[in-house]
Structures are given as structure tokens and as C-alpha cells.
Design an enzyme around this catalytic site. Structure first.
Site, PDB file in Angstrom:
ATOM      1  N   GLU A  77     -16.462 -10.705   2.595  1.00 38.84           N
ATOM      2  CA  GLU A  77     -15.289 -10.454   1.760  1.00 38.84           C
ATOM      3  C   GLU A  77     -14.736 -11.739   1.163  1.00 38.84           C
ATOM      4  O   GLU A  77     -14.409 -11.802  -0.018  1.00 38.84           O
ATOM      5  CB  GLU A  77     -14.200  -9.745   2.585  1.00 38.84           C
ATOM      6  CG  GLU A  77     -13.002  -9.335   1.758  1.00 38.84           C
ATOM      7  CD  GLU A  77     -11.879  -8.752   2.607  1.00 38.84           C
ATOM      8  OE1 GLU A  77     -11.736  -9.165   3.780  1.00 38.84           O
ATOM      9  OE2 GLU A  77     -11.148  -7.888   2.103  1.00 38.84           O
ATOM     10  N   GLU A 136     -14.298 -12.033  -6.642  1.00 38.16           N
ATOM     11  CA  GLU A 136     -12.932 -11.658  -7.052  1.00 38.16           C
ATOM     12  C   GLU A 136     -11.877 -12.408  -6.249  1.00 38.16           C
ATOM     13  O   GLU A 136     -10.716 -12.446  -6.648  1.00 38.16           O
ATOM     14  CB  GLU A 136     -12.666 -10.160  -6.811  1.00 38.16           C
ATOM     15  CG  GLU A 136     -13.652  -9.187  -7.397  1.00 38.16           C
ATOM     16  CD  GLU A 136     -14.788  -8.891  -6.444  1.00 38.16           C
ATOM     17  OE1 GLU A 136     -15.824  -9.580  -6.604  1.00 38.16           O
ATOM     18  OE2 GLU A 136     -14.685  -8.033  -5.565  1.00 38.16           O
ATOM     19  N   SER A 168      -7.252   1.935  -2.384  1.00 41.28           N
ATOM     20  CA  SER A 168      -6.047   1.184  -2.682  1.00 41.28           C
ATOM     21  C   SER A 168      -6.465  -0.144  -3.308  1.00 41.28           C
ATOM     22  O   SER A 168      -7.432  -0.770  -2.877  1.00 41.28           O
ATOM     23  CB  SER A 168      -5.285   0.930  -1.387  1.00 41.28           C
ATOM     24  OG  SER A 168      -4.425  -0.167  -1.564  1.00 41.28           O
ATOM     25  N   LYS A 173     -15.815  -9.726   7.054  1.00 42.12           N
ATOM     26  CA  LYS A 173     -14.806 -10.589   6.448  1.00 42.12           C
ATOM     27  C   LYS A 173     -15.443 -11.841   5.854  1.00 42.12           C
ATOM     28  O   LYS A 173     -14.887 -12.470   4.963  1.00 42.12           O
ATOM     29  CB  LYS A 173     -13.766 -10.995   7.498  1.00 42.12           C
ATOM     30  CG  LYS A 173     -12.926  -9.833   7.992  1.00 42.12           C
ATOM     31  CD  LYS A 173     -11.801  -9.529   7.047  1.00 42.12           C
ATOM     32  CE  LYS A 173     -11.071  -8.256   7.445  1.00 42.12           C
ATOM     33  NZ  LYS A 173     -10.194  -7.771   6.380  1.00 42.12           N
ATOM     34  N   GLU A 183       2.140   1.630  -3.418  1.00 42.14           N
ATOM     35  CA  GLU A 183       1.075   2.138  -4.280  1.00 42.14           C
ATOM     36  C   GLU A 183       0.916   3.651  -4.084  1.00 42.14           C
ATOM     37  O   GLU A 183       0.766   4.410  -5.048  1.00 42.14           O
ATOM     38  CB  GLU A 183      -0.239   1.412  -3.952  1.00 42.14           C
ATOM     39  CG  GLU A 183      -1.383   1.819  -4.872  1.00 42.14           C
ATOM     40  CD  GLU A 183      -2.708   1.166  -4.480  1.00 42.14           C
ATOM     41  OE1 GLU A 183      -2.708   0.301  -3.573  1.00 42.14           O
ATOM     42  OE2 GLU A 183      -3.737   1.534  -5.071  1.00 42.14           O
ATOM     43  N   CYS A 204     -10.847  -2.258  14.085  1.00 43.97           N
ATOM     44  CA  CYS A 204     -11.190  -3.684  14.124  1.00 43.97           C
ATOM     45  C   CYS A 204     -11.453  -4.202  15.533  1.00 43.97           C
ATOM     46  O   CYS A 204     -12.228  -5.128  15.719  1.00 43.97           O
ATOM     47  CB  CYS A 204     -10.072  -4.507  13.524  1.00 43.97           C
ATOM     48  SG  CYS A 204      -9.625  -3.941  11.897  1.00 43.97           S
ATOM     49  N   GLU A 233       0.828  -1.198   0.000  1.00 41.93           N
ATOM     50  CA  GLU A 233       0.000   0.000   0.000  1.00 41.93           C
ATOM     51  C   GLU A 233       0.869   1.257   0.000  1.00 41.93           C
ATOM     52  O   GLU A 233       0.536   2.249  -0.643  1.00 41.93           O
ATOM     53  CB  GLU A 233      -0.940  -0.033   1.218  1.00 41.93           C
ATOM     54  CG  GLU A 233      -2.185   0.794   1.022  1.00 41.93           C
ATOM     55  CD  GLU A 233      -3.310   0.388   1.975  1.00 41.93           C
ATOM     56  OE1 GLU A 233      -3.219  -0.688   2.612  1.00 41.93           O
ATOM     57  OE2 GLU A 233      -4.276   1.146   2.074  1.00 41.93           O
ATOM     58  N   CYS A 237      -8.515  -2.135   3.732  1.00 47.31           N
ATOM     59  CA  CYS A 237      -8.438  -3.375   4.500  1.00 47.31           C
ATOM     60  C   CYS A 237      -9.711  -3.656   5.287  1.00 47.31           C
ATOM     61  O   CYS A 237      -9.872  -4.723   5.834  1.00 47.31           O
ATOM     62  CB  CYS A 237      -7.225  -3.378   5.416  1.00 47.31           C
ATOM     63  SG  CYS A 237      -6.913  -1.787   6.139  1.00 47.31           S
TER      64      CYS A 237
END
Ligand SMILES: Cc1cc2nc3c(=O)[nH]c(=O)nc-3n(C[C@H](O)[C@H](O)[C@H](O)COP(=O)(O)O)c2cc1C
Ligand code: SF4
Ligand code: SF4
Ligand code: SF4
Ligand code: SF4
Ligand code: FES
Ligand code: FES
Lengths: 170, 647, 395
Positions: free
Chosen positions: B403, B408, B361, B400, B317, B574, B314, B341
Site C-alpha cells: 500500500e 497514489e 470508501s 501495508k 462519506e 488485523c 468515512e 482500510c
């Protein structure tokens, strides 16, 4: 609902919302307008209204489902609301109710197949001294008797066209 | 009408009914008002600031008043009526959670009137509460159950429904809604609308027909729910729960063909102890490793490793974007760069700000990076057929689960992560295995991905990703040791629970571009293009705060000039995730944060780029370095412009 | 007004222009004091002293203030506001102007229930006429700097929106769910501004008080319940309609006037009120005895009181906003109990439990609806218990 109708309604919604500066205090007037012109507030309309006021669609639904004059289900052109509260009850609303069902061949809570009449109970209409009372759209009828019912219904059938709420397009 | 609208700002005052009517604002500065009010509660006198609720005043005296609809994180509702108390000279009882003390009063919190009313209101709630405690995930941790016990409910006075009246909504990968257990406290509504500003749940209908519903009663999986699970954490009963995969996981563990690995995120270890009676803020990292091993997981890895990797990717990036913008004068570069994230945040952006997906990102979250590596690199190193690997992720997060099911997320050729498991669910598995977590011996993480740095660990707290990124970026860009820029490596301005944090750093020097990044940065020799630049960063946690930042960016405000912004969907980051132990409160989240920052001080390094495994993986596997071709294939992803329209 | 009620005291003709001009000569505190001294209590049911309410709103901090007329009249058996809105609309508007002047508001809102949509056009016209006469608008009646206008907001069908905080929620585009109080609307009302919500009758009465004086008003009624009040009389009597009576009238006297002498019970205060049996007809209607917003429903000797109780409880089930536990589930539970009695399967033990539940609802509900929903049930059980279990009354 046709796409073009949705667009038309949407532009009306946006125009009205703009008058209220997109402030939520304009929400209920807009809902009332949509209810009037399309006889219900569809999920699509709720979504468009939510966008116009920048609130969540589910909040619009929360409001619609709260008020008895707003509905997500399509209502008839004429909504007959018979008072079922105490004095009208004592004045014989049961007999009137039965006759309404008989004349329209539907039960309370239903809409005639031709989409003309919806039959509903409502609470005290503020005509307790002249019960049984009922509303047909915005008109008040008092001292309704079972044999008057048919004439009232007929008068609306005949006035159909003239009495349909202005601006209706759905 | 229009002319008198007080706050014409679009979307202002969106709080739902009853919450706008929160109590009188409590005087923050007592001297300013000079108003302390003396009250007597159950015979004890106390002086409280003008406007304090009866509930808070009682707390100061250690007098417990039961509550159900009240939650410290949420606006006042005053709807369950179990907190009622008797105020002298008032005709009716008053809700302690909602009643502000503005004049001296005499309060009784357990008079016979009060007890009778509370019991009745509980009886009424239980009437329509379809649930059996022994088959309920909230058994032993349920506010309704506890109150029923405290108030001696020994029969259902007004009956008790046994037939479910709602279908259980299991459409979402993350959240299961069982409205048969709902007691209509509306904490979830206030969570979703006010706290998170997502707006999926609202009360519909009225009177006895009242329900909590999604738009048009659509399945939760089909509306704009971001799966944050904050509603689960605040539901007092078992009406909301996460989609629990533990049965499937046990099955995989029992299957000798399967190699079951578990990666563990930084936050669960700082919180799971709460499920075993430990006080909030007790870190149990190494006992937890033992527990997972004993449960039968073949390998226990530390997600913090991929957190370190995320920082490398990241930060690279970001440097690429900055170079494009500053050196190549490319006007199409999307800045600020947003962290990616937090899958709740990602879905929030996809729904509400789809025009900004380019700013996200492209890095996968640490969970998904790890997933892709386990079934490729690890499989290769360990000589295991990836099709036999079952990859589990222990997460503080319900999103999550969604996710890992995104289409993907199959870059390894398999589903990269098979199951997202929450802290609560693992606690349950550990209990099922009869293990006494707090008293287990310590075990280290498994190789080959054992070690991680403190930078990876602090991902669990709001500001942590940013802090980790800065520790690495500053050192790379300036060539100066970060600890010489930030004392003790602690970057204080972006820590803490302030909703939105902002910080500027002037780049004092330009170091050489390290070998590993030179390709990504198009052969640039040094970072002179950043010398004397003022790096602007921000941190937002909770989607309501994220929304503030996004609206500001849309309006071209100060955050639009930021270079990098960390967003976390959950309040506190989190460690306050939707999969963490229940209950949650500001104090609990604070204690968990402390545990994380304390533990990171004990680690061998606190900078991601010093992680030797990171070095190793770039040396042996991701040989083109951060943001290289292979990285892109395995560690980066793309996003869906979902929009907020449902119909 | 009912034809039989000729000698109107408060609700007489009045030249509103003159009355307002006189009033606007006075200072704001003078007007508030006059209303306070008159002892006028709110006519919407709760009976809060109007002068005190106006004073609180007047002294509250805020750059915008509102006057709201509660025309959501939905209490079963109440229709006096409908008559006032029809025949006294000008006086109502003038009363609101007066209130606006007193508390310092520039804007008035009439919250008109959806069921009264047929009154809207005439009301709009009245307001238009008043604008033409400069009774609404800017520099009203020549009073420099005093601007006030009124608009109508339609309800959408919810009795609970008569409760003032629910009404405000509804105006703000929310579900009509009552707020926690305090804070009260006089400090935090519509759009967070100090707001005085008053009943239709209250505004008109206040207008007359300011014109004719507190003393005059106090010559009527009792010491604690001053003046006269409108009563909506319906049910088993010869001459139902709207009457003006002085406060403190006995139920018996009232029944004589409306032709309801053979009543076995009277429901005073609508569905939220109490059922008064014949042996208590000597009670007076006053805030210190039997309080009411003006609804009088007469039950003749043949009425089945169980059906009455059921009808009332159905009303509350229908109209509860549903946010708080005691009201949302309590109303439904009591209704089920009444149905059990009807079906002959309710033990007296369970009925006692329901009575106790009713007391909990009165004590712990969030708003006036839930607090008063069990009243009719409780008073009918108290006075007609034997009848409830007597099959010979079933129709
Ligand atoms: C359930 C409920 C319904 C009410 N309905 C009305 C109503 O229709 N009209 C009214 O004036 N007041 C109604 N009230 C009383 C209002 O809350 C408020 O007290 C009143 O409008 C104040 O005006 P007043 O002081 O002039 O009486 C209702 C109260 C409750 C609890
Ligand atoms: S929600 Fe609570 S009371 Fe209900 S079944 Fe579950 S544990 Fe029991
Ligand atoms: S998971 Fe989050 S977004 Fe979804 S309903 Fe719950 S609070 Fe709302
Ligand atoms: S789902 Fe849970 S939080 Fe939401 S209203 Fe029901 S009980 Fe309360
Ligand atoms: S008492 Fe009834 S109407 Fe009032 S807030 Fe409670 S549920 Fe709503
Ligand atoms: S009871 Fe029917 S109009 Fe009042
Ligand atoms: S906790 Fe106070 S009313 Fe629910």
C-alpha cells in the site's frame, strides 16, 4: 497465437464448459480438446479455461502440469511416445530409441524443427507381450524394430493432412 | 454426464486435491449421533465423538504428535507424513491428522516403527531443503528445525542440497518466496485457495518435480496476489517471508539528518509480546513505546489517531452517500459503502470485483492518512523539512508494504509512508537492540498526536471499524448518546469470529447536523431523512468470506441492501494479519482480540469524535471539515480496476 | 486371450441379454450375496472382496450413486484389461449394469487411460449398440424403473489415476492426487456420492458369477482365492500373452504353460509387485501367498537385476503424484542409490539405509503407489544382492 484464434478457441472452451454446467468435472475434457486442437495449452488458454469454470488460472496449470498427455509447450503434429518400461526395455527399446533419434535428428523431449514430430518416452502402454511398443498420436505400434522405425515415420509424413487431428486450427 | 452434476453452482467445490478428502465430519452434537468411540492411545483410554481425528484425540490426552502439513485453520492434507502413528491391526501407519476414529482402536504414537518413519521423512525433507538456520528469519521459530531437533537429526542421511535450485522471488513489495526452503506441505496453497480464495499458489508438476508455483511462474508481484501474507503466517518454514525493510530503517535511524517517526497500528501491541515469550493476548503498548524510542525512533505516534480520523471521514462519506440516495434520489450513488482500510481487501476487490471500486470508501487507510499528515501537518507544526522525515508504519500487515508503495500514495508531495514494518520485523529490531521488551518501563505516545480513543484501537479486530463507525454515526445522526443505544458502548452482534456478521439498526431519532458536517451535507439542518430508516450493516473478515458477501451482492441478495460493510482481508481482522507473530491459530487470534477489547476499556474515551486531536486538526488544519477539499487531497484516494486477467 | 489358452472358464461366451434378464429378476441383496458368496476379490490389484464393496455402496446414503470401471490399466506388465476392452466390451458393460442395479446407481463411467484412445471408438459403438438393444438406457431389459447408462471418460496420462481416489479426483477435474482414506469411495466417492470403483475384469467376472452361481465359481481356485483370474504374461518366455488360470497356480506351473521354464526370477504384480527368485517358484499365486493384479514378468537367466530395479524405480519416480514426502523424495532417493550401485560407488552400509527407507515408504506413504514402490527394489536386494555388486552382469 493470433487474437482471432484465441477468440475462436475461447468460444469453443465456453461452449464445452457450458455443457458441463461450468462444473469442474468438465475441466479435463476441455483441456483435452484444447490440447488436441492447438497441440498445447497456452497460458492464454489456461486463463480462458479458468474463467469458464470460475477457478483460478494457477489451478488449471496445476492440472495441466500433472498429466503427461497435457502440455504447456507446443508439441509436434505427431507425438511419438516410446514405451520405456520394463518389458519393452528388455525387448530392445534402446535400439529403437536410438533409431528414432537418428531418423528424426532430435533427442527425446524435443520436437522437429518443422513441427511434425515430437519424441517422448512414456510408461507401459499395455502391449508388453508385443514390445517394444510405441504410440504415434493415438495409433499403437508393436514389435517395433530399429529398421521399421523409418517406415513408420515415413507413413506419417505421407499421411500428413489426412491424419492431422480433426478440428486443428492453430 | 451433465445431468448428474450434483452441484452445478459455478465455482462450487473448488477445493484442491487432497483437501476435499478431509476426514469424516466430526459429530457436532454428540447426542444426535449417540456415537462416542473408545480408543486407547499409548495405553490411555479416552472416549471421543465419532469422526474425531487421531491427532485431536491425542491432544485431549495431552499426547503430542508432531505435524507439519497440518494447520488448524486449513483443510486436512495428510501429505507430510510426520504425524504417522501405528494403529493396531493395520498394515500401514496412519496419518494422525487425517485419520478419523470411527471404531474402537489401539494406537501407538511413538513405537519404534513410528519413530523410524518420522525420522526418515524428516531426513527426506531435509535432503532438498536449502537453507542455513542461522541466516534464516525462522531460526528458533521453525517447525522443521524443531522437529529435526526432537528427532535427533545429527546428519543428513540422504544428502543435503546446498546449491539453491530456485531463484528467490523478491518481486513483491510484500511477500518474498524462497522456494529453496519449501518442504511442499502445501499450507500456503490451502491458505491461498481455500482460506483466502485468492488462488495465487498451487502445486504444479508431479513426483520429485513437484513445485509450488504461481501462474505461468510469474513473479508474485505480477499476479493477483493481494499481499495478505496469510501464507507467510502458515508456512512452517522460512520459505515465505515478508519483505523486510529493517536494514533501511536502521540506516535512517543512524543518519543524523533524518527524523524518523513511527506510527503504530492497534494490533501489533496486542501480539508482539508473543515474540518475546509472552502468552498470546498480552498487550504491551507502553513497553513497546519505550522499545521503539530506545531503538532510536525520534517520535512514536499512535495510528489509532488516524483511525479516529478515518471514522470521521468515512462516516461523513457514508452520510453523504445516504443523503444523495435518500434526499437527492441520485440513482448513481454506490451503496453499500465498503471500508477501505485493509489494503489486502482493496487489492482483492480491484482484481476480482473491479466493477465495485465506486463502492469502496475513498478514505485512505489510517496508515496512509497518517503518512500524509506526518509530512504535512506534523512537519509544519514541528518545523521539520518533510524531505528529512522518514515515516515508518508498524503494522500487523504485509499488504501495508504494498500500500505505501502505491503510486497514489504521495499526496504530501513525498512518499507518504516510507516503510511498512511488521510486528515480526520490529520484534527482530528490538531483539537486535538487546532490549527485553516485557520488562521495559512504560512510555506514552508522543505529542502532538498522542491520544487516541478506544474506537481507534478496536480497528484491530474484525467488526472493530464498523463498531467504531456506529458509535460515532449513531450519536451524530440521532443526537442520542451511543451508550444509551448500545449498552456499555459494546456492539456485540458484530464482534466475534463468525465469517460474516450482519446487523440492522433502526434509527430512533433525528438529531441536528453538527456544524462541522453541515458543508459536507449540503447545508442540511438535521438528519430527518434518516429518521426511522433501518440501517443495515455487515462485517466480513478473510477474503473467502468477503467473496461470499460480494457474490451475494452481485446476485442482488440481502447484502446488496446493506448501507455499509466492513471488509478485512485477514481472518480475524488485523490482529490476524500477515505481519503478526507466527504461529497463528483460532485460539491465538481470540486471545489477541480479548487483549484489544480489554485495553480499550481503559482508555479515556471510546468514541472517535471525542478525540480532542481530531477536533484540533479540523479546527486548525483540515478546516473545511471531514470530506472537505483538503481532506480530499490528503486523506482520500482512488482505486485501480485491475481485473483478474493475468495474460 | 492367448491362443494357447483354449479352455476358458470364466471368460467364455455368454448371452448378456439373457444373463441380465435373469439377474434383474433377482433382488439386489440376492445379487450382492451371490457375488459375496463367490468370494470374488477385486481384480485390480488390491483384492478387496467385491461383494462387500457393493454391499457398502448399496447401503450407503446418497441420492446419486456411481459405478466406475477402472480401465486405467497402467501397471507395467499388465494388459489383460486391454484385451477385455477389445473383445469383451459387451460383457463389461453388462457387468457394470449389474453393479448399477446392485448398488442403486444410474450412471456408470468407464475411466479409460489416454494410451488406449484407439479403443474408444469401438467402445462407444458397443455402448451405442447396447442402447439400441435396451441393455443400456431406461427400463433396462424391460425392468421397469431401472435406468442406467455408461459414458467414457478419457484419462490424460497418469498411472496414479488407477488408484481409485486419484481416479475420482481426476474425474472431478483435479490433479490426480489420492485422497485420505477413510472415507472410502463407497461412502464418499465421485461428486461426494457413494461410488463403487471396480476393475474391468471384476465386472466381467461378477457377471458370470451371477449367471452361473457362486458355487460354480468356487470350484476353481483355492479356498481363500476363489475362481480363475487373467494373467498378463510378458518378458523372457516363449508365449507371452493373456491367460486364464485358476487362482493358486504355482509359479512353476504357470511358467511351464507359457514357456518360461528357464526363468531366474519372476516379477509378480507388476512394478508394484514382488520379484520372486527361482528357488521360490513353488509359491502359489493367490491372495494368501503371492498376490497380484495379474501381471507376470519373466526374467531369463541373463537379465541384469540391477537394471530391472532401476527401470522399476524410474517408473515410480515418473508416476508418483508427489504429494507425500516418503514417495516424492523416497523414490528419487532410492533411484539415486541404484545409480550409485551401477557406478560402483555405493557402500553396503548406505544400501542398508536405503532398504530401511524402503520399509518406511511401505509403512508411511499415503497411497498404494508409494507403499508398493519399494517392493521390487527390496525383493531384488533381498534375493540378488550379490549380483547387484557384480560387474560381470552389467551390459
Ligand atoms: C498406484 C495404483 C494404481 C492402480 N491402478 C489400477 C488400475 O490401473 N486398474 C485397476 O483396476 N485398479 C488399479 N488400482 C487399484 C484401485 O485402486 C482399486 O483398488 C481398484 O480399481 C478396485 O477395483 P477392484 O476391487 O475391482 O479390484 C491401482 C491402485 C494403485 C495404488
Ligand atoms: S526454514 Fe527452518 S530449518 Fe530451514 S533454514 Fe530456516 S530455520 Fe532452518
Ligand atoms: S499473500 Fe495472500 S494472496 Fe498472496 S499468495 Fe499469500 S495468501 Fe495468497
Ligand atoms: S512455501 Fe511454505 S507453506 Fe508453502 S508448501 Fe512450501 S513449505 Fe509449505
Ligand atoms: S504415495 Fe506417492 S502417489 Fe501416493 S499419494 Fe504419496 S506421493 Fe502420491
Ligand atoms: S512395458 Fe512397454 S507396453 Fe508394457
Ligand atoms: S501433519 Fe499429518 S500428514 Fe502432515
Amino acid at each position: 497465437m493470433l487474437a482471432s484464434e484465441r477468440e475462436q478457441l475461447k468460444s469453443e472452451i465456453n461452449e464445452m464448459a457450458k455443457k458441463f454446467n461450468h462444473h469442474r468435472s468438465g475441466l479435463i475434457p476441455v483441456l483435452q480438446h484444447v490440447q488436441n486442437v492447438s497441440r498445447h495449452i497456452s497460458p492464454e488458454a489456461m486463463q480462458d479455461i479458468a474463467l469458464a469454470f470460475d477457478i483460478h488460472p494457477v489451478e488449471v496449470q496445476g492440472v495441466v502440469s500433472f498429466y503427461s498427455f497435457l502440455s504447456t509447450e507446443k508439441k509436434g503434429k505427431f507425438i511419438i511416445r516410446l514405451c520405456r518400461t520394463i518389458t519393452c526395455d528388455m525387448a530392445g527399446k534402446d535400439a529403437v530409441a536410438r533409431q528414432l533419434e537418428n531418423e528424426l535428428d532430435i533427442e527425446f523431449g524435443e520436437t522437429t524443427e518443422d513441427g511434425m514430430f515430437t519424441l517422448e518416452f512414456t510408461n507401459c502402454l499395455g502391449m508388453c507381450d508385443q514390445g517394444p511398443a510405441m504410440l504415434v498420436n493415438d495409433d499403437i505400434h508393436t514389435k517395433v524394430t530399429p529398421d521399421k522405425v523409418v517406415d513408420i515415420i515415413e507413413s506419417y509424413r505421407k499421411r500428413f493432412g489426412a491424419n492431422v487431428i480433426q478440428g486443428e486450427h492453430a | 454426464m451433465e445431468k448428474n452434476v450434483k452441484n452445478p453452482k459455478i465455482g462450487a467445490d473448488r477445493a484442491p486435491a487432497s483437501s476435499v478428502a478431509a476426514s469424516v465430519e466430526v459429530a457436532k452434537n454428540q447426542d444426535e449421533l449417540g456415537a462416542m468411540v473408545a480408543v486407547t492411545i499409548d495405553g490411555n483410554e479416552i472416549k471421543v465423538p465419532f469422526g474425531t481425528t487421531i491427532l485431536d484425540a491425542a491432544k485431549k490426552l495431552n499426547i503430542k504428535i508432531p505435524t507439519l502439513c497440518h494447520h488448524e485453520d486449513l483443510k486436512v492434507a495428510g501429505v507430510c507424513r510426520v504425524c504417522v502413528v501405528e494403529v493396531e491391526n493395520q498394515r500401514t501407519l496412519q496419518a494422525a491428522c487425517a485419520y478419523p476414529i470411527t471404531s474402537p482402536m489401539n494406537i501407538k504414537t511413538y513405537s519404534s516403527k513410528v519413530r523410524k518413519a518420522r525420522r526418515h521423512n524428516l531426513d527426506l525433507m531435509l535432503k532438498h531443503h536449502v537453507g542455513e538456520c542461522y541466516s534464516c528469519f525462522r531460526n528458533n521459530n521453525c517447525e522443521l528445525q524443531s522437529l529435526a531437533k526432537e528427532y535427533g537429526v545429527d546428519s543428513y542421511r540422504f544428502g543435503h542440497d546446498t546449491e539453491p535450485h530456485h531463484e528467490v522471488d523478491k518481486s513483491s513489495y510484500s511477500v518474498v518466496r524462497d522456494m529453496n526452503k519449501c518442504i511442499h506441505c502445501r499450507r500456503c496453497v490451502r491458505t491461498c485457495i481455500d482460506l483466502q480464495e485468492v488462488g495465487v499458489l498451487e502445486a504444479v508438476n508431479r513426483g520429485p518435480d513437484l513445485d509450488i508455483a504461481t501462474f505461468d511462474d510469474m513473479p508474485l508481484g505480477e499476479v493477483v496476489c493481494i499481499n495478505c501474507g496469510q501464507c507467510i503466517n502458515r508456512c512452517p518454514v522460512g520459505a515465505l517471508r515478508a519483505n523486510d525493510p529493517s536494514d533501511e530503517i536502521w540506516e535512517a535511524i543512524d543518519n543524523p539528518e533524518k527524523h524518523v517517526v513511527i506510527q503504530t497500528a492497534p494490533s501489533p501491541r496486542a501480539a508482539i509480546g508473543e515474540c518475546f515469550g509472552l502468552p498470546a493476548g498480552t498487550s504491551v503498548t507502553r513497553q513497546l513505546n519505550t522499545a521503539m524510542k530506545r531503538c532510536g525512533f525520534d517520535k512514536v505516534f499512535d495510528t489509532n489517531f488516524t483511525a479516529d480520523l478515518t471514522i470521521m471521514e468515512e462516516a461523513t462519506e457514508l452520510l453523504i452517500r445516504l443523503k444523495k440516495a435518500l434526499v437527492d434520489k441520485d440513482a448513481n450513488v454506490a451503496l453499500p459503502q465498503f471500508t477501505s482500510c485493509s489494503p489486502g481487501w482493496v487489492k482483492y476487490l480491484e482484481h476480482f470485483y473491479p466493477e465495485y471500486t465506486d463502492n469502496l470508501s475513498s478514505c485512505k487507510s489510517p496508515q496512509q492518512m497518517f503518512g500524509a499528515l506526518i509530512k504535512t501537518w506534523y512537519a509544519q507544526e514541528a518545523g521539520i523539512d518533510p524531505k528529512n522525515i522518514v515515516s515508518v508504519a508498524l503494522m500487523p500487515c504485509s499488504a501495508k508494504k504494498f500500500e505505501c508503495n502505491r503510486p497514489e500514495m504521495q499526496d504530501s508531495g513525498y512518499k507518504d509512508v516510507d516503510y511498512g514494518l511488521t510486528s515480526r520485523e520490529l520484534a527482530q529490531m528490538i531483539q537486535e537492540a538487546g532490549l527485553d521488551l516485557p520488562n521495559l518501563p512504560h512510555t506514552d505516545f508522543d505529542d502532538p498526536i498522542g491520544e487516541a480513543t478506544g474506537a481507534g484501537l478496536i480497528f484491530g479486530a474484525t467488526g472493530g471499524v464498523m463498531e467504531a463507525a456506529l458509535r460515532t454515526a449513531v450519536e451524530i445522526v440521532t443526537g442520542i448518546k451511543t451508550e444509551n443505544v448500545f449498552e456499555n458502548l459494546d456492539i456485540i452482534p458484530i464482534r466475534g469470529f463468525e465469517g460474516v456478521k450482519y446487523m440492522e439498526i433502526k434509527v430512533p431519532a433525528a438529531g441536528p447536523v453538527p456544524e462541522i458536517l453541515s458543508k459536507a451535507l449540503g447545508g442540511a439542518k438535521d438528519f430527518s431523512f434518516l429518521k426511522d430508516a433501518v440501517l443495515k450493516v455487515a462485517v466480513a473478515h478473510g477474503t473467502a468470506n468477503a467473496k461470499k458477501v460480494m457474490e451475494d451482492i452481485k446476485a442482488g441478495g440481502k447484502f446488496s441492501e446493506c448501507h455499509f460493510i466492513e471488509f478485512m482481508a485477514c481472518p480475524g481482522g488485523c490482529l490476524g494479519g500477515g505481519g503478526q507473530p507466527i504461529p497463528t491459530s483460532p485460539e491465538i487470534r481470540k486471545a489477541r482480540t480479548q487483549a484489544i477489547y480489554d485495553e480499550e476499556k481503559t482508555l479515556y474515551s471510546r468514541k472517535s469524535h471525542e478525540n480532542p486531536t481530531v477536533d484540533r486538526i479540523y479546527g486548525k488544519f483540515l478546516t473545511e471539515g471531514p470530506c472537505g477539499h483538503k481532506s480530499h487531497k490528503l486523506l482520500h484516494t482512488h482505486y485501480v480496476k485491475r481485473g483478474k486477467k493475468i495474460v | 486371450m492367448s491362443k494357447s489358452n483354449k479352455n476358458l472358464i470364466v471368460f467364455s461366451e455368454i448371452d448378456i441379454e439373457k444373463a441380465l434378464k435373469n439377474a434383474l429378476q433377482k433382488s439386489r441383496p440376492d445379487i450382492i450375496n451371490e457375488v459375496r458368496d463367490s468370494g470374488l476379490k477385486g481384480r485390480g490389484g488390491a483384492g478387496f472382496p467385491t461383494g462387500i464393496k457393493w454391499n457398502l455402496a448399496a447401503s450407503a446414503q446418497g441420492d446419486c450413486k456411481f459405478v466406475i470401471c477402472n480401465a486405467d490399466e497402467g501397471e507395467p506388465g499388465t494388459f489383460k484389461d486391454r484385451v477385455l476392452l477389445t473383445d469383451y466390451a459387451q460383457q463389461l458393460a453388462a457387468g457394470m449394469v449389474l453393479a448399477g442395479y446392485a448398488i442403486g446407481a444410474k450412471e456408470g463411467i468407464i475411466y479409460l487411460r489416454a494410451e488406449y484412445t484407439y479403443l474408444k471408438a469401438d467402445l462407444e459403438k458397443t455402448l451405442e449398440d447396447l442402447r439400441a438393444k435396451n441393455i443400456l438406457g431406461e427400463n433396462i431389459c424391460g425392468k421397469q424403473g431401472f435406468n442406467f447408462d455408461i459414458h467414457i471418460h478419457m484419462g490424460s496420462g497418469a498411472y496414479i489415476c488407477g488408484e481409485e481416489t486419484a481416479l475420482i479426483e481426476s474425474l472431478e477435474g483435479q490433479r490426480g492426487e489420492p485422497r485420505n482414506r477413510p472415507p472410502f469411495p463407497v461412502t464418499v466417492g465421485y461428486l461426494g456420492c457413494p461410488t463403487s470403483v471396480n476393475n474391468v475384469e471384476t465386472f466381467i467376472t461378477a457377471l458370470h458369477i451371477v449367471e452361473k452361481g457362486a458355487k460354480w465359481f468356487k470350484t476353481h481356485g483355492t479356498e481363500k482365492s476363489t475362481g480363475t483370474k487373467l494373467f498378463s504374461v510378458s518378458g523372457d518366455c516363449e508365449n507371452p500373452g493373456v491367460y486364464e488360470f485358476p487362482m493358486g497356480i504355482t509359479i512353476e506351473e504357470l511358467l511351464n504353460q507359457v514357456g518360461g521354464q528357464d526363468a531366474k526370477a519372476v516379477q509378480v504384480g507388476g512394478a508394484s509387485g514382488n520379484c520372486i527368485p527361482r528357488h521360490q517358484f513353488s509359491k502359489t499365486i493367490a491372495y494368501e501367498d503371492v498376490a497380484t493384479g495379474g501381471s507376470i514378468i519373466v526374467f531369463g537367466p541373463h537379465r541384469d537385476m540391477l537394471q530391472v530395479a532401476i527401470n522399476f524405480m524410474e517408473f515410480f519416480c515418473d508416476e508418483s503424484c508427489g504429494q507425500c514426502t516418503p514417495c516424492r523424495i523416497g523414490t528419487e532417493t532410492i533411484l539415486e542409490g541404484l545409480d550409485m550401485i551401477e557406478d560402483g560407488c555405493c557402500s553396503v552400509k548406505y544400501l542398508r539405509e536405503l532398504v530401511s527407507l524402503g520399509e518406511t515408504m511401505q509403512l508411511s506413504s499415503k497411497c498404494g503407489l508409494g507403499q508398493s514402490a519399494p517392493n521390487a527394489f527390496l525383493s531384488i536386494v533381498e534375493h540378488f544382492k550379490s549380483e547387484l555388486f557384480d560387474d560381470s552382469f552389467r551390459r
